[in-house]
Design an enzyme around this catalytic site. Structure first.
Site, PDB file in Angstrom:
ATOM      1  N   ASN A   1       0.964  -1.341  -0.044  1.00  9.92           N
ATOM      2  CA  ASN A   1      -0.196  -0.090   0.021  1.00  9.92           C
ATOM      3  C   ASN A   1       0.949   1.227   0.027  1.00  9.92           C
ATOM      4  OD1 ASN A   1      -2.170  -1.659   0.166  1.00  9.92           O
ATOM      5  ND2 ASN A   1      -2.950  -0.934   2.075  1.00  9.92           N
TER       6      ASN A   1
ATOM      7  N   ARG B   1      -3.151 -13.644  -1.942  1.00 10.10           N
ATOM      8  CA  ARG B   1      -4.366 -14.067  -1.081  1.00 10.10           C
ATOM      9  C   ARG B   1      -5.171 -14.979  -1.758  1.00 10.10           C
ATOM     10  NH1 ARG B   1      -5.841  -7.768  -0.028  1.00 10.10           N
ATOM     11  NH2 ARG B   1      -5.534  -7.563  -2.288  1.00 10.10           N
TER      12      ARG B   1
END
Length: 507
Positions: free
Chosen positions: A172, A375
């Site tokens: 991020n 993920r």
């Protein structure tokens, strides 16, 4: 039905196309045993030293926090969540960084710097970190935090230690963004009042240098915490942002220019949104953007940065994926799916015995540089957003080598060939039926988030680890909660023609 393994994805092969075309599988852990069995003997010492350094640094980080908490009867709660790096104001005129508001932001940034020199992600940063307070907020996936099914052992996002998660990360846009802000403050506060910002910046540069793998890649989290966080990470531009910042350090120049395209990086509305997404309440002011100061960086550190940049470039070039020779477009169009081979492109695909040079994946095994999963719904695949950023980074290099030119040309050809025309990706959580791909005359171009490593067709993942070839087959929650299509990649293509002309003039 037989099963084959392709770079971490269990693919189902049979005479009929099924709704589920495969299952995502977790990454292989980076271990001492793997280094000793998979790495050439002459290269093992560097990898083993890296693993030792990571383990020692995590121990030092935890010891520093424990020392702060010694004698405390009550430990402060977790820091508040926010947009952290993505909310820091990097594109303001010089006057802003001379303001008390900017200086206070700088002091808050210093308070959250980890002993290793990095920063965590998703911090609100509206107040300094308290003594004894964690360096990171919870950073748990929504279903994991609520005790849902995703917290089960099959969830790739379950941390080894929920209380020590993302403590130092490039995810991020964390760490690199804080460093850019500090470089702006250094320029604004050249005297003694800016020394603290410069000292913090140098610690952050050392963090990047220590975190870089021997092969030039960067993990998502350092010190290493295991799982997909140890993969060489192009996601959220971690690899190219780190290389770009160290390039500025090595050369002593600066002015951050946000030339990379916006691309889908995670949750559509939340802490894991796309880099470049609009952050509520953050607006750039009109005027000339402030310069960044790197003049204070010692020569020895600049040299280290120069070496690291060369290794990073080598990693970027080696990570570009080659796929088997693709069939003609007429054979590649599949049942009911929009044609994803709709462009013309330069046609420069650079095939050889290893296959066709295409674009990049989201993350890679650190030892083999093979694409790997992240993920549950992020499988090994060609990734359009990260690839646009990698292409833009290569195009920014002065006097590109033949290898860089070949890489950029191949990426441009792939983007042109795989763009989707005549469709829009629209809707949302409040839309009946949720997000969907709709046919609209004249719309486009779009690119899917992921493309298969073998067929180059768009693919889509779900929280249960299933892989699909049709976006409407995944759960409504994932369809609404992830940016499966994007048009931001067009930005890098718009600059290709000018780049190509400039390269030809240099020849």
């Amino acid at each position: 039905m037989r099963r084959v393994m392709i770079l971490g994805v269990a693919m189902m092969v049979g005479p009929m196309q099924a709704a589920v075309i495969g299952m995502n599988t977790p990454v292989k852990p980076l271990t001492v045993e793997r280094v000793r069995t998979e790495v050439p003997k002459g290269e093992q010492a560097a990898w083993l030293a890296y693993l030792r350094r990571s383990t020692e640094q995590m121990g030092a980080d935890k010891a520093a926090l424990a020392a702060e908490r010694a004698g405390m009867t009550e430990v402060p709660g977790l820091p508040k969540q926010g947009f952290s790096g993505r909310a820091l104001r990097l594109h303001e005129p010089a006057a802003f960084y001379k303001s008390e508001e900017a200086r206070r932001t700088g002091e808050i940034i210093l308070s959250f710097q980890t002993p290793a020199g990095g920063w965590s992600k998703n911090l609100l940063m509206d107040a300094p970190r308290l003594k004894g307070q964690s360096y990171a907020t919870a950073n748990l996936a929504p279903t994991t935090a609520s005790g849902g099914a995703e917290g089960a052992p099959s969830d790739f996002d379950t941390p080894k230690d929920a209380k020590w998660h993302y403590v130092g990360t490039l995810d991020n846009d964390a760490t690199n963004t804080e460093l850019h802000f500090l470089a702006k403050l250094s320029a604004a506060w050249p005297g003694a009042e800016g020394d603290g910002f410069r000292a913090s910046f140098l610690r952050g540069v050392q963090y990047l240098l220590h975190a870089q793998y021997p092969n030039g890649g960067w993990p998502q989290v350092w010190p290493l915490e295991g799982g997909y966080h140890d993969a060489v990470t192009f996601n959220d531009d971690a690899e190219v942002e780190s290389a770009e910042l160290l390039t500025r350090v090595a050369g002593g120049y600066g002015q951050l220019r946000d030339s990379r395209p916006t691309h889908p990086g995670g949750e559509a509305a939340g802490m894991d949104g796309a880099p470049g997404q609009k952050v509520p309440g953050v607006e750039a002011s009109p005027g000339v953007e402030a310069e960044e100061d790197y003049s204070f960086v010692p020569g020895a550190v600049r040299h280290e940065a120069k070496v690291a940049v060369a290794k990073a470039l080598d990693c970027v070039l080696k990570a570009q994926v080659r796929v088997p020779m693709v069939p003609p477009a007429s054979q590649k169009r599949d049942m009911g799916h929009p044609d994803s081979r709709g462009g013309s492109g330069s046609g420069v695909v650079h095939p050889d015995a290893r296959g066709v040079l295409t674009v990049w994946a989201q993350q890679y095994d650190p030892l083999t540089l093979e694409p790997v999963s992240a993920r549950n719904y992020e499988m090994p695949a060609l990734s359009s957003g990260e690839s646009a950023s990698a292409m833009a980074y290569l195009m920014s290099l002065p006097k590109p080598s033949a290898g860089v030119v070949r890489s950029v040309e191949a990426a441009e050809a792939w983007f042109e060939a795989d763009k989707i025309m005549g469709y829009t990706w629209s809707g949302g959580r409040e839309t009946p039926g949720g997000r969907s791909l709709k046919k609209v005359d004249g719309a486009g171009p779009l690119w899917a988030r992921y493309y298969s490593l073998t067929t180059e067709k768009p693919i889509f993942g779900d929280r249960d680890r299933t892989i699909h070839d049709e976006v409407m087959e995944i759960s409504l929650e994932r369809r609404n909660g992830y940016a499966w299509y994007s048009g931001g990649e067009e930005k890098v293509l718009e600059g290709f023609a000018g780049w190509e002309r400039a390269v030809r003039r240099q020849e």
